[in-house]
Design a protein around this motif. Sequence first.
Motif, PDB file in Angstrom:
ATOM      1  N   ASN A   1      31.850  36.754  37.266  1.00 60.79           N
ATOM      2  CA  ASN A   1      31.774  35.329  37.540  1.00 60.79           C
ATOM      3  C   ASN A   1      32.575  34.366  37.445  1.00 60.79           C
ATOM      4  O   ASN A   1      32.580  33.174  37.616  1.00 60.79           O
ATOM      5  CB  ASN A   1      30.161  35.183  36.989  1.00 60.79           C
ATOM      6  N   ASP A   2      33.889  34.958  36.524  1.00 59.92           N
ATOM      7  CA  ASP A   2      34.830  34.028  35.986  1.00 59.92           C
ATOM      8  C   ASP A   2      36.266  33.918  36.704  1.00 59.92           C
ATOM      9  O   ASP A   2      37.175  33.437  36.481  1.00 59.92           O
ATOM     10  CB  ASP A   2      35.074  34.324  34.413  1.00 59.92           C
ATOM     11  N   ASP A   3      36.102  34.814  37.898  1.00 60.20           N
ATOM     12  CA  ASP A   3      37.415  34.804  38.603  1.00 60.20           C
ATOM     13  C   ASP A   3      36.813  34.932  39.962  1.00 60.20           C
ATOM     14  O   ASP A   3      36.024  35.334  40.511  1.00 60.20           O
ATOM     15  CB  ASP A   3      37.896  36.594  38.367  1.00 60.20           C
ATOM     16  N   PHE A   4      37.701  34.394  41.079  1.00 54.80           N
ATOM     17  CA  PHE A   4      37.646  34.224  42.330  1.00 54.80           C
ATOM     18  C   PHE A   4      39.150  34.448  43.104  1.00 54.80           C
ATOM     19  O   PHE A   4      40.155  34.490  42.650  1.00 54.80           O
ATOM     20  CB  PHE A   4      37.242  32.466  42.673  1.00 54.80           C
ATOM     21  N   LEU A   5      38.654  34.581  44.558  1.00 53.14           N
ATOM     22  CA  LEU A   5      39.774  34.808  45.464  1.00 53.14           C
ATOM     23  C   LEU A   5      40.092  33.516  46.165  1.00 53.14           C
ATOM     24  O   LEU A   5      39.329  32.780  46.234  1.00 53.14           O
ATOM     25  CB  LEU A   5      39.196  36.107  46.216  1.00 53.14           C
ATOM     26  N   ALA A   6      41.324  33.670  46.434  1.00 49.50           N
ATOM     27  CA  ALA A   6      41.792  32.450  47.196  1.00 49.50           C
ATOM     28  C   ALA A   6      41.373  32.648  48.591  1.00 49.50           C
ATOM     29  O   ALA A   6      41.617  33.681  49.407  1.00 49.50           O
ATOM     30  CB  ALA A   6      43.308  32.494  47.194  1.00 49.50           C
ATOM     31  N   GLU A   7      40.910  31.645  49.337  1.00 47.33           N
ATOM     32  CA  GLU A   7      40.430  31.688  50.681  1.00 47.33           C
ATOM     33  C   GLU A   7      41.574  31.841  51.724  1.00 47.33           C
ATOM     34  O   GLU A   7      41.455  32.294  52.703  1.00 47.33           O
ATOM     35  CB  GLU A   7      39.671  30.388  51.050  1.00 47.33           C
ATOM     36  N   SER A   8      42.540  31.206  51.269  1.00 44.79           N
ATOM     37  CA  SER A   8      43.932  31.258  52.174  1.00 44.79           C
ATOM     38  C   SER A   8      44.319  32.639  52.364  1.00 44.79           C
ATOM     39  O   SER A   8      45.227  32.897  53.422  1.00 44.79           O
ATOM     40  CB  SER A   8      45.161  30.316  51.567  1.00 44.79           C
ATOM     41  N   ASP A   9      44.079  33.430  51.725  1.00 40.63           N
ATOM     42  CA  ASP A   9      44.518  35.077  51.489  1.00 40.63           C
ATOM     43  C   ASP A   9      43.656  35.654  52.463  1.00 40.63           C
ATOM     44  O   ASP A   9      43.965  36.919  52.764  1.00 40.63           O
ATOM     45  CB  ASP A   9      44.579  35.799  50.132  1.00 40.63           C
ATOM     46  N   LEU A  10      42.363  35.277  53.209  1.00 43.80           N
ATOM     47  CA  LEU A  10      41.763  36.052  53.983  1.00 43.80           C
ATOM     48  C   LEU A  10      42.273  36.528  55.294  1.00 43.80           C
ATOM     49  O   LEU A  10      42.218  37.773  55.580  1.00 43.80           O
ATOM     50  CB  LEU A  10      40.465  35.198  54.558  1.00 43.80           C
ATOM     51  N   VAL A  11      43.434  35.781  55.570  1.00 43.39           N
ATOM     52  CA  VAL A  11      44.181  36.188  57.057  1.00 43.39           C
ATOM     53  C   VAL A  11      44.980  37.547  56.575  1.00 43.39           C
ATOM     54  O   VAL A  11      45.373  38.276  57.698  1.00 43.39           O
ATOM     55  CB  VAL A  11      44.982  35.208  57.324  1.00 43.39           C
ATOM     56  N   LYS A  12      45.238  37.883  55.370  1.00 39.15           N
ATOM     57  CA  LYS A  12      46.075  39.131  55.120  1.00 39.15           C
ATOM     58  C   LYS A  12      45.101  40.390  55.547  1.00 39.15           C
ATOM     59  O   LYS A  12      45.660  41.420  55.772  1.00 39.15           O
ATOM     60  CB  LYS A  12      46.415  39.099  53.679  1.00 39.15           C
ATOM     61  N   ILE A  13      43.815  40.243  55.403  1.00 37.11           N
ATOM     62  CA  ILE A  13      42.788  41.357  55.900  1.00 37.11           C
ATOM     63  C   ILE A  13      43.221  41.758  57.158  1.00 37.11           C
ATOM     64  O   ILE A  13      43.337  43.211  57.684  1.00 37.11           O
ATOM     65  CB  ILE A  13      41.500  40.768  56.224  1.00 37.11           C
TER      66      ILE A  13
ATOM     67  N   ILE B   1      43.744  47.039  52.411  1.00 42.46           N
ATOM     68  CA  ILE B   1      43.237  45.780  52.138  1.00 42.46           C
ATOM     69  C   ILE B   1      43.699  45.214  50.690  1.00 42.46           C
ATOM     70  O   ILE B   1      44.245  44.069  50.389  1.00 42.46           O
ATOM     71  CB  ILE B   1      41.851  45.510  52.263  1.00 42.46           C
ATOM     72  N   ALA B   2      43.264  46.082  49.725  1.00 41.53           N
ATOM     73  CA  ALA B   2      43.446  45.767  48.312  1.00 41.53           C
ATOM     74  C   ALA B   2      45.023  45.562  47.960  1.00 41.53           C
ATOM     75  O   ALA B   2      45.717  44.688  47.051  1.00 41.53           O
ATOM     76  CB  ALA B   2      42.981  46.712  47.302  1.00 41.53           C
ATOM     77  N   GLU B   3      45.896  46.262  48.806  1.00 40.25           N
ATOM     78  CA  GLU B   3      47.178  46.276  48.344  1.00 40.25           C
ATOM     79  C   GLU B   3      47.898  44.974  49.036  1.00 40.25           C
ATOM     80  O   GLU B   3      48.798  44.490  48.360  1.00 40.25           O
ATOM     81  CB  GLU B   3      47.947  47.420  49.383  1.00 40.25           C
ATOM     82  N   ASP B   4      47.242  44.310  50.157  1.00 32.87           N
ATOM     83  CA  ASP B   4      47.922  43.320  50.622  1.00 32.87           C
ATOM     84  C   ASP B   4      47.337  41.796  50.164  1.00 32.87           C
ATOM     85  O   ASP B   4      47.774  40.815  50.255  1.00 32.87           O
ATOM     86  CB  ASP B   4      47.963  43.211  52.151  1.00 32.87           C
ATOM     87  N   PHE B   5      46.081  42.095  49.561  1.00 30.26           N
ATOM     88  CA  PHE B   5      45.377  40.945  49.301  1.00 30.26           C
ATOM     89  C   PHE B   5      45.551  40.704  47.515  1.00 30.26           C
ATOM     90  O   PHE B   5      45.038  41.484  46.964  1.00 30.26           O
ATOM     91  CB  PHE B   5      43.821  41.129  49.630  1.00 30.26           C
ATOM     92  N   PRO B   6      46.127  39.534  47.283  1.00 33.77           N
ATOM     93  CA  PRO B   6      46.444  39.346  46.047  1.00 33.77           C
ATOM     94  C   PRO B   6      45.052  39.249  44.988  1.00 33.77           C
ATOM     95  O   PRO B   6      44.220  38.542  45.643  1.00 33.77           O
ATOM     96  CB  PRO B   6      47.128  37.861  46.041  1.00 33.77           C
ATOM     97  N   ASN B   7      45.221  39.644  43.860  1.00 27.34           N
ATOM     98  CA  ASN B   7      44.231  39.700  42.869  1.00 27.34           C
ATOM     99  C   ASN B   7      42.659  40.382  43.487  1.00 27.34           C
ATOM    100  O   ASN B   7      41.750  40.101  42.837  1.00 27.34           O
ATOM    101  CB  ASN B   7      44.163  38.404  42.564  1.00 27.34           C
ATOM    102  N   ALA B   8      42.901  41.387  44.321  1.00 28.69           N
ATOM    103  CA  ALA B   8      41.680  41.578  45.103  1.00 28.69           C
ATOM    104  C   ALA B   8      41.504  43.174  44.796  1.00 28.69           C
ATOM    105  O   ALA B   8      42.367  43.984  44.562  1.00 28.69           O
ATOM    106  CB  ALA B   8      41.638  41.437  46.607  1.00 28.69           C
ATOM    107  N   SER B   9      40.499  43.606  44.673  1.00 29.68           N
ATOM    108  CA  SER B   9      39.954  44.869  44.816  1.00 29.68           C
ATOM    109  C   SER B   9      39.012  45.263  45.950  1.00 29.68           C
ATOM    110  O   SER B   9      37.981  44.546  46.127  1.00 29.68           O
ATOM    111  CB  SER B   9      39.221  45.424  43.530  1.00 29.68           C
ATOM    112  N   ALA B  10      39.094  46.266  46.684  1.00 30.70           N
ATOM    113  CA  ALA B  10      38.447  46.617  48.132  1.00 30.70           C
ATOM    114  C   ALA B  10      37.674  47.760  47.895  1.00 30.70           C
ATOM    115  O   ALA B  10      38.224  48.757  47.598  1.00 30.70           O
ATOM    116  CB  ALA B  10      39.250  46.567  49.326  1.00 30.70           C
ATOM    117  N   LYS B  11      36.406  47.799  48.015  1.00 26.74           N
ATOM    118  CA  LYS B  11      35.665  48.978  47.882  1.00 26.74           C
ATOM    119  C   LYS B  11      35.009  49.366  49.253  1.00 26.74           C
ATOM    120  O   LYS B  11      34.560  48.392  50.261  1.00 26.74           O
ATOM    121  CB  LYS B  11      34.354  48.718  46.891  1.00 26.74           C
ATOM    122  N   ALA B  12      34.697  50.569  49.524  1.00 31.48           N
ATOM    123  CA  ALA B  12      34.018  51.042  50.837  1.00 31.48           C
ATOM    124  C   ALA B  12      32.542  50.944  50.442  1.00 31.48           C
ATOM    125  O   ALA B  12      32.083  51.115  49.255  1.00 31.48           O
ATOM    126  CB  ALA B  12      34.486  52.349  51.213  1.00 31.48           C
TER     127      ALA B  12
END
Length: 414
Positions: A79-91, A260-271
């Motif tokens: 709950n202490d870390d967030f993603l940047a909304e501007s990076d959504l387009v990288k999906i 997705i996780a490769e291109d989205f900074p500071n993100a982890s993508a799960k199926a």
Amino acid sequence: MFFRILKASIFGAKESKFLAFLTIFLSVGLIACMLNITLKIGDKLASELGRYGANIVVLPRSANLNIEIAGRDFSPLANDDFLAESDLVKIKEIFWRNNITSYAPFLSEQIDEFEVVGTYFDRPAGVSDEPDFRVGVRHLYPFWRVEGEWAKDGADDEVIAGEKLGLKIGDEIDLGIYTVRVVGILHDAEEYSGKIIANLAFVQKLTHREGQIAKAEVSAMTIPEDDLSVKARRNLDSLDAVEHDTWYCSAYVSSIAYQIAEDFPNASAKAVLSVSEAQSGITKKIQGLMGVVSILSLIISSICIASLLSNETFKRKKEIGLLKALGASGLAIYLQFIAETLVVCLFASILGASAGYLASQIIAQQIFGSFLGFALLVLPLSIAFGFVICLIGSVLPLRSALKLPPAEVLYGRK
């Protein structure tokens, strides 16, 4: 001479040839129908299951830093870390970008007795080369049903209330320094049935987290899971170079999430495995059923062709005896009868495959409400199945016929 005999044989035994034509036509039609459904069902199921929500969730990388204490998982930084909304387009910039059908970001906050969730409702994604591509929960969860109106993405005073909250359209809710109005009641959304759904910008302003999101949910068209995808999901490092390239360049839900996780900074993508496993399980069961039906059809058709040819050779035993007496080899006689059967088989297989294509579309229309499309591989496979039916069905009858002594046959002793 061979072709004259072939033509006379085909048109001279119209009844038996018609029965052979009908047997192969029906068998190949059934096999073509099963094959087309089998080959196209994966894409269709992926499309159908895509209507039931996201199959990939994108979270901050810190959400994966779990600690297990006394058998329970704790995520102290979740709950202490967030993603940047501007990076959504990288999906929509990954290799499998065309498989991404929709996505929506989420940010939630507990305010008094209400949990307020911010998201997109229906807005352009901002993809430069796809200006018409839209995202939001209206596309991600098309089964959501709203009584009243949907809230607008740009309206800070409009919200949707989950049905379990007991609110009514027009009710006003005090959220600290802001007052919002319920414009719709959300139904058929179990996870959000007790929450307030507002536009993302409003919740970001409410929580002082402008430009941030807690997660994003993604819906992607995928292929069913198989042994390679399961192996990659369990331990990606266990794949050799060829396996890794095959997995990476296939539309598995795990490979799309990985990219997705490769291109989205500071993100982890799960199926979301519940969706992908349901697709894989249903597809494999349907394909297994189709395979069994096709094999049974092949066996039964071969038996029918064998029976027809046995009757044919019995009627033409004097012809066979005469050919042998004139010096024709067993191979030449065999080729003549096989050629007759294969000519009938060719026309019956082509027409049967066409009928099978049509039958698969009718079945798909009844089940899915739309057409499946055509798998080009079905036509050559169906014709090959038709030839296999003829060859298997011809072996025993012709083998028995070639053993007949010509003298005894011509004198009527056999």
